[in-house]
Design a protein around this motif. Structure first.
Motif, mmCIF file in Angstrom:
data_model
loop_
_atom_site.group_PDB
_atom_site.id
_atom_site.type_symbol
_atom_site.label_atom_id
_atom_site.label_comp_id
_atom_site.label_asym_id
_atom_site.label_seq_id
_atom_site.Cartn_x
_atom_site.Cartn_y
_atom_site.Cartn_z
ATOM 1 N N VAL A 258 -12.382 5.291 4.623
ATOM 2 C CA VAL A 258 -12.639 5.358 3.181
ATOM 3 C C VAL A 258 -13.322 6.690 2.871
ATOM 4 O O VAL A 258 -14.335 7.033 3.486
ATOM 5 C CB VAL A 258 -13.563 4.192 2.754
ATOM 6 N N PRO A 259 -12.773 7.514 1.959
ATOM 7 C CA PRO A 259 -11.625 7.248 1.090
ATOM 8 C C PRO A 259 -10.320 7.842 1.599
ATOM 9 O O PRO A 259 -9.330 7.873 0.868
ATOM 10 C CB PRO A 259 -12.053 7.949 -0.204
ATOM 11 N N GLU A 260 -10.298 8.331 2.852
ATOM 12 C CA GLU A 260 -9.105 9.033 3.337
ATOM 13 C C GLU A 260 -7.873 8.129 3.349
ATOM 14 O O GLU A 260 -6.775 8.547 2.929
ATOM 15 C CB GLU A 260 -9.359 9.597 4.746
ATOM 16 N N ASP A 261 -8.012 6.907 3.867
ATOM 17 C CA ASP A 261 -6.875 5.985 3.933
ATOM 18 C C ASP A 261 -6.753 5.123 2.684
ATOM 19 O O ASP A 261 -5.635 4.767 2.280
ATOM 20 C CB ASP A 261 -7.012 5.056 5.148
ATOM 21 N N ILE A 262 -7.867 4.782 2.101
ATOM 22 C CA ILE A 262 -7.862 3.880 0.958
ATOM 23 C C ILE A 262 -9.063 4.193 0.058
ATOM 24 O O ILE A 262 -10.180 4.421 0.536
ATOM 25 C CB ILE A 262 -7.881 2.403 1.412
ATOM 26 N N CYS A 263 -8.790 4.237 -1.240
ATOM 27 C CA CYS A 263 -9.790 4.582 -2.248
ATOM 28 C C CYS A 263 -10.238 3.311 -2.972
ATOM 29 O O CYS A 263 -9.426 2.417 -3.222
ATOM 30 C CB CYS A 263 -9.162 5.577 -3.235
ATOM 31 N N PHE A 264 -11.521 3.240 -3.307
ATOM 32 C CA PHE A 264 -12.040 2.066 -4.020
ATOM 33 C C PHE A 264 -12.796 2.501 -5.272
ATOM 34 O O PHE A 264 -13.658 3.398 -5.201
ATOM 35 C CB PHE A 264 -12.983 1.256 -3.124
#
Length: 328
Positions: A258-264
């Motif tokens: 986070v956040p490279e693979d998936i952003c929240f």
């Protein structure tokens, strides 16, 4: 125990003058008011609040209906509303609707029987007609009950746009939006704006619609596991703080960066977003101002201070954390 007659005698004025000064219901000269205040202090006089409220045909109590005090946003909102009401001389009676409409209806009945002077409601369980038929002052937070009941809410269109732009800045291509849909609430505008902006940029938006009044952590965690099982390739999640933190928890357990693979991106920016690591980027509602405007709008009606606008929309802002990039 001193009486109002004792205060009047000590100050050398009539009982009516003391009553006007204490209740602020008429003109009293500054010099006379000062004499009354000195007499009150000397005699340690405490006004009879019940008698005063009966005279004014008021209880001095405001009802606050919220979905669930367990939810961090509504807990914070209730705290700030209670503090603002207390500052302005009112007490607060808090009702947790917790998805049971009879609780809301009972509070509305209390309003009708003059047990409370007015109601601030942030709950969306009860049919709107139950509110529309009331004659006493009501303020709604985020839900449109029609032209007679004033609404105070945050700018969900702006919030949806901000969240979408954060996803685009993170180069997301497949995004999950967690939402809870209820009729005639401003939050629906947030979800539609978010989806519309991303889809125009060819970003796929998945929808996970939960019951809007379900706030248990286990429900969010189970939903997060189900979503990431079905869609392990999502690279962005937007929703209320609890849902976003649950998804981030599951994603981190599965080795995602986070956040490279998936952003929240959360919505509300409650304390939970600052208590976890990484700190969650979220759209912040100004809960302190929301409480202040809601209280003043209700008291303007109760005390007939002035006419109130039907719709008051407050700005939101971004709380930057470590779960999204800042630049597109």
């Amino acid at each position: 125990m001193s009486s109002i007659k004792d205060v009047a005698k000590e100050a050398g004025v009539g009982v009516g003058t003391v009553s006007r000064a204490l209740n602020k219901t008429g003109y009293v000269s500054p010099a006379t008011r000062k004499k009354i205040e000195k007499a009150v202090q000397k005699l340690e006089y405490t006004p009879n609040e019940l008698a005063r409220n009966l005279y004014r045909n008021r209880s001095g109590i405001v009802g606050l209906i919220i979905p669930d005090l367990d939810h961090p946003f509504f807990s914070c909102l209730a705290k700030n509303i209670e503090m603002e009401l207390y500052r302005q001389g009112y007490k607060t009676m808090i009702c947790n609707a917790v998805g049971i409409s009879d609780r809301e209806r009972e509070y509305l009945d209390m309003l009708e029987r003059n047990i409370v002077d007015g109601i601030i409601t942030g709950s969306h369980c009860l049919d709107g007609e139950e509110y529309r038929k009331q004659k006493k002052p009501i303020v709604s937070i985020d839900r449109d009950f029609g032209s007679r009941i004033p609404i105070v809410g945050s700018d969900h269109v702006m919030g949806g746009r901000m969240a979408a732009e954060l996803m685009l800045a993170n180069h997301c291509k497949k995004v999950l939006q967690i939402s809870g849909i209820s009729p005639n609430i401003f939050a629906n505008e947030r979800h539609m704006t978010f989806q519309g902006i991303l889809e125009r940029e060819n970003v796929q938006v998945l929808q996970e619609i939960m019951d809007w009044n379900i706030f248990e952590w286990d429900a969010y965690y189970e939903t997060a596991q189900k979503i990431l099982d079905a869609h392990p390739d999502i690279d962005g999640v937007f929703g209320g703080d609890l849902g976003v933190v649950a998804c981030m928890n599951v994603a981190l357990q599965r080795g995602m960066k986070v956040p490279e693979d998936i952003c929240f991106v959360g919505f509300d920016a409650t304390n939970i977003t600052r208590m976890v690591y990484p700190r969650v980027t979220a759209i912040r509602q100004n809960v302190e101002l929301l409480a202040e405007v809601s209280v003043n709008t209700l008291l303007d009606q109760i005390e007939q201070r002035k006419n109130v606008p039907h719709r008051q929309i407050l700005d939101v802002e971004i709380q930057f954390g470590q779960t999204s990039l800042r630049e597109r």
